[in-house]
Design a protein around this motif. Structure first.
Motif, PDB file in Angstrom:
ATOM      1  N   LEU A 127       1.235  -1.349   0.157  1.00 45.60           N
ATOM      2  CA  LEU A 127       0.370  -0.189  -0.041  1.00 45.60           C
ATOM      3  C   LEU A 127       0.468   1.631  -0.039  1.00 45.60           C
ATOM      4  O   LEU A 127       0.278   2.750  -0.561  1.00 45.60           O
ATOM      5  N   LEU A 128       2.225   1.324   0.189  1.00 46.11           N
ATOM      6  CA  LEU A 128       3.122   2.231  -0.055  1.00 46.11           C
ATOM      7  C   LEU A 128       4.007   2.493  -0.791  1.00 46.11           C
ATOM      8  O   LEU A 128       4.986   2.945  -0.817  1.00 46.11           O
ATOM      9  N   GLN A 129       4.084   1.510  -1.874  1.00 44.47           N
ATOM     10  CA  GLN A 129       5.107   1.492  -2.883  1.00 44.47           C
ATOM     11  C   GLN A 129       4.355   2.568  -4.015  1.00 44.47           C
ATOM     12  O   GLN A 129       3.412   2.911  -4.057  1.00 44.47           O
ATOM     13  N   THR A 130       5.766   2.727  -4.557  1.00 46.41           N
ATOM     14  CA  THR A 130       5.220   3.360  -5.560  1.00 46.41           C
ATOM     15  C   THR A 130       5.024   2.393  -7.358  1.00 46.41           C
ATOM     16  O   THR A 130       5.560   1.234  -7.052  1.00 46.41           O
ATOM     17  N   ALA A 131       4.802   3.149  -8.425  1.00 50.83           N
ATOM     18  CA  ALA A 131       4.151   2.026  -9.545  1.00 50.83           C
ATOM     19  C   ALA A 131       5.829   1.586  -9.850  1.00 50.83           C
ATOM     20  O   ALA A 131       5.928   0.476 -10.228  1.00 50.83           O
ATOM     21  N   ASP A 132       6.800   2.416  -9.585  1.00 54.17           N
ATOM     22  CA  ASP A 132       7.755   1.729  -9.785  1.00 54.17           C
ATOM     23  C   ASP A 132       8.658   0.618  -9.231  1.00 54.17           C
ATOM     24  O   ASP A 132       9.327  -0.168 -10.072  1.00 54.17           O
ATOM     25  N   MET A 159      -1.859   0.104  -7.843  1.00 57.34           N
ATOM     26  CA  MET A 159      -2.184   1.553  -7.415  1.00 57.34           C
ATOM     27  C   MET A 159      -3.732   1.598  -6.909  1.00 57.34           C
ATOM     28  O   MET A 159      -3.396   2.714  -6.824  1.00 57.34           O
ATOM     29  N   GLU A 160      -4.796   1.625  -7.814  1.00 55.57           N
ATOM     30  CA  GLU A 160      -6.023   1.905  -7.882  1.00 55.57           C
ATOM     31  C   GLU A 160      -6.041   1.370  -6.049  1.00 55.57           C
ATOM     32  O   GLU A 160      -6.765   1.991  -5.898  1.00 55.57           O
ATOM     33  N   ARG A 161      -5.675   0.683  -5.864  1.00 58.55           N
ATOM     34  CA  ARG A 161      -6.276  -0.075  -4.367  1.00 58.55           C
ATOM     35  C   ARG A 161      -5.674   0.869  -2.870  1.00 58.55           C
ATOM     36  O   ARG A 161      -6.412   0.818  -2.269  1.00 58.55           O
ATOM     37  N   GLN A 162      -4.508   1.641  -3.743  1.00 57.00           N
ATOM     38  CA  GLN A 162      -4.024   2.066  -2.530  1.00 57.00           C
ATOM     39  C   GLN A 162      -4.940   3.408  -2.707  1.00 57.00           C
ATOM     40  O   GLN A 162      -4.683   4.355  -1.030  1.00 57.00           O
ATOM     41  N   ARG A 163      -5.871   3.955  -2.449  1.00 60.41           N
ATOM     42  CA  ARG A 163      -7.159   3.970  -2.236  1.00 60.41           C
ATOM     43  C   ARG A 163      -7.856   4.614  -1.299  1.00 60.41           C
ATOM     44  O   ARG A 163      -8.377   5.407  -0.574  1.00 60.41           O
ATOM     45  N   VAL A 164      -7.475   3.142  -0.798  1.00 54.90           N
ATOM     46  CA  VAL A 164      -7.854   2.542   0.613  1.00 54.90           C
ATOM     47  C   VAL A 164      -7.828   3.571   2.177  1.00 54.90           C
ATOM     48  O   VAL A 164      -8.000   3.936   2.628  1.00 54.90           O
TER      49      VAL A 164
END
Length: 284
Positions: A127-132, A159-164
Motif C-alpha cells: 500500500l506504500l509502494q510506488t508504481a516503479d 496502485m488503484e488499491r491504494q485509494r483505501v
C-alpha cells in the motif's frame, strides 16, 4: 504456523481436528452412537469425522458442540476446519492466472477491513509502494517463478488499491525493518523515489509508519516473516513459496501480540524520517 499443502499434511490436519472433536465428545460423556443419534446422522459419519476421513461442515461443528455442551469452542473449530485445505496456497498456483488476477483477488479484503497492521521484513508494504517499485518487485516474480508477464496490468491494480489510504474510515499501522529501506529494489533511482514516497505517505492522517532500527537490542521483538493483520479476524503471511492465511482466533491473537512487540522496537515520526533520509543519502 505454516502448514504444507501436500496431501499428507492436509490429512494430518484433518486428523488433528477429528481428535479434538473426539476429546470434546468424550469429555461430555457421550458415545459416538449417542451423538450420531442425537444429531440425526449415521454413526459412521461420526467415525469418519473423528478419524480425519471427513472434514466437518460449519453446521456439523455447531451441532457437535451444542450436543456436547462445548459451544465456546465453535469459533476456533470452525476456523480450523475452514482453513485446513485453503490456508496454504502456492504462489505458482495463484500466479498461474496472472499477476493481475492475484492483485484483484484481495480487493474485497482491503475494501472491507477497517484496521490494518502490516509488518514487512522483506520489502516496502504494497500500500506504500510506488508504481516503479511495485513493477520491480513483480518483475522478480515473473523471472524467478515463471508467472505470466502481465506486470503493467498488475501494477495498475495495486496502485488503484491504494485509494483505501484516503477513505477516511480505515487506519493503517505499518512496520518495516530498517534493512528494507537499505535494500535496493530495481535500481537507485527507483529506490530513491520509493523512499521519498515513504516520507510523504507517512504524513497521511490514517497512516502510522514505524521503522525498526538495525543494531538495537530487540528483546522479544525478533524479526519474523512478513505478515498483515486485517482487523482481528485474519492474517496473511508471506513465505518464499506460498501465502499462508490464518483465521483461527488463537493464532490471529499470536500475530496481534507479535505486532505489538515489534511496534515497541520501532521509531516513529522524526526519528523514522531520519532513518529514511539516511537510506536515501546512502544511495549516493
Amino acid at each position: 504456523m505454516a502448514q504444507s499443502s501436500s496431501p499428507s499434511n492436509v490429512q494430518r490436519a484433518k486428523e488433528a481436528l477429528g481428535s479434538r472433536l473426539r476429546e470434546i465428545r468424550q469429555d461430555s460423556g457421550m458415545t459416538a452412537r449417542a451423538l450420531a443419534a442425537a444429531a440425526g446422522w449415521h454413526e459412521s459419519k461420526t467415525s469418519r469425522i473423528e478419524n480425519g476421513r471427513t472434514l466437518p461442515s460449519d453446521a456439523d461443528i455447531r451441532v457437535w458442540t451444542r450436543l456436547c455442551r462445548a459451544e465456546e469452542w465453535n469459533a476456533d473449530l470452525i476456523a480450523t476446519a475452514r482453513g485446513i485445505e485453503g490456508m496454504y496456497v502456492e504462489w505458482r498456483r495463484l500466479e498461474r492466472g496472472g499477476l493481475k488476477r492475484v492483485q484483484e483477488s484481495v480487493r474485497p479484503l482491503f475494501e472491507g477491513t477497517l484496521r490494518f497492521r502490516f509488518y514487512q521484513s522483506w520489502v516496502v508494504p504494497g500500500l506504500l509502494q510506488t508504481a516503479d517499485y511495485t513493477r520491480a518487485v513483480l518483475a522478480t516474480a515473473v523471472a524467478l517463478r515463471g508467472a505470466p508477464d502481465d506486470v503493467d496490468a498488475a501494477v495498475a491494480v495495486r496502485m488503484e488499491r491504494q485509494r483505501v489510504l484516503h477513505s477516511g474510515r480505515q487506519q493503517f499501522a505499518m512496520l518495516v525493518e530498517e534493512w528494507v529501506l537499505r535494500t535496493v529494489i530495481g535500481d537507485s533511482r527507483v529506490m530513491a523515489g520509493q523512499l521519498d514516497h515513504l516520507i510523504a505517505v507517512a504524513s497521511l492522517p490514517a497512516v502510522s509508519l514505524g521503522v525498526i532500527p538495525m543494531g538495537i537490542e530487540r528483546g522479544d521483538a525478533w524479526p519474523t516473516e512478513s505478515f498483515c493483520v486485517f482487523d482481528d479476524a485474519r492474517v496473511t503471511v508471506e513465505l518464499v513459496s506460498a501465502s499462508l492465511t490464518v483465521t483461527q482466533p488463537r493464532e490471529v491473537t499470536e500475530y496481534v501480540r507479535t505486532f505489538k512487540e515489534l511496534s515497541g522496537a520501532a521509531v516513529y515520526g522524526a526519528a523514522a524520517r531520519d532513518l529514511i533520509t539516511a537510506a536515501i543519502d546512502a544511495l549516493g
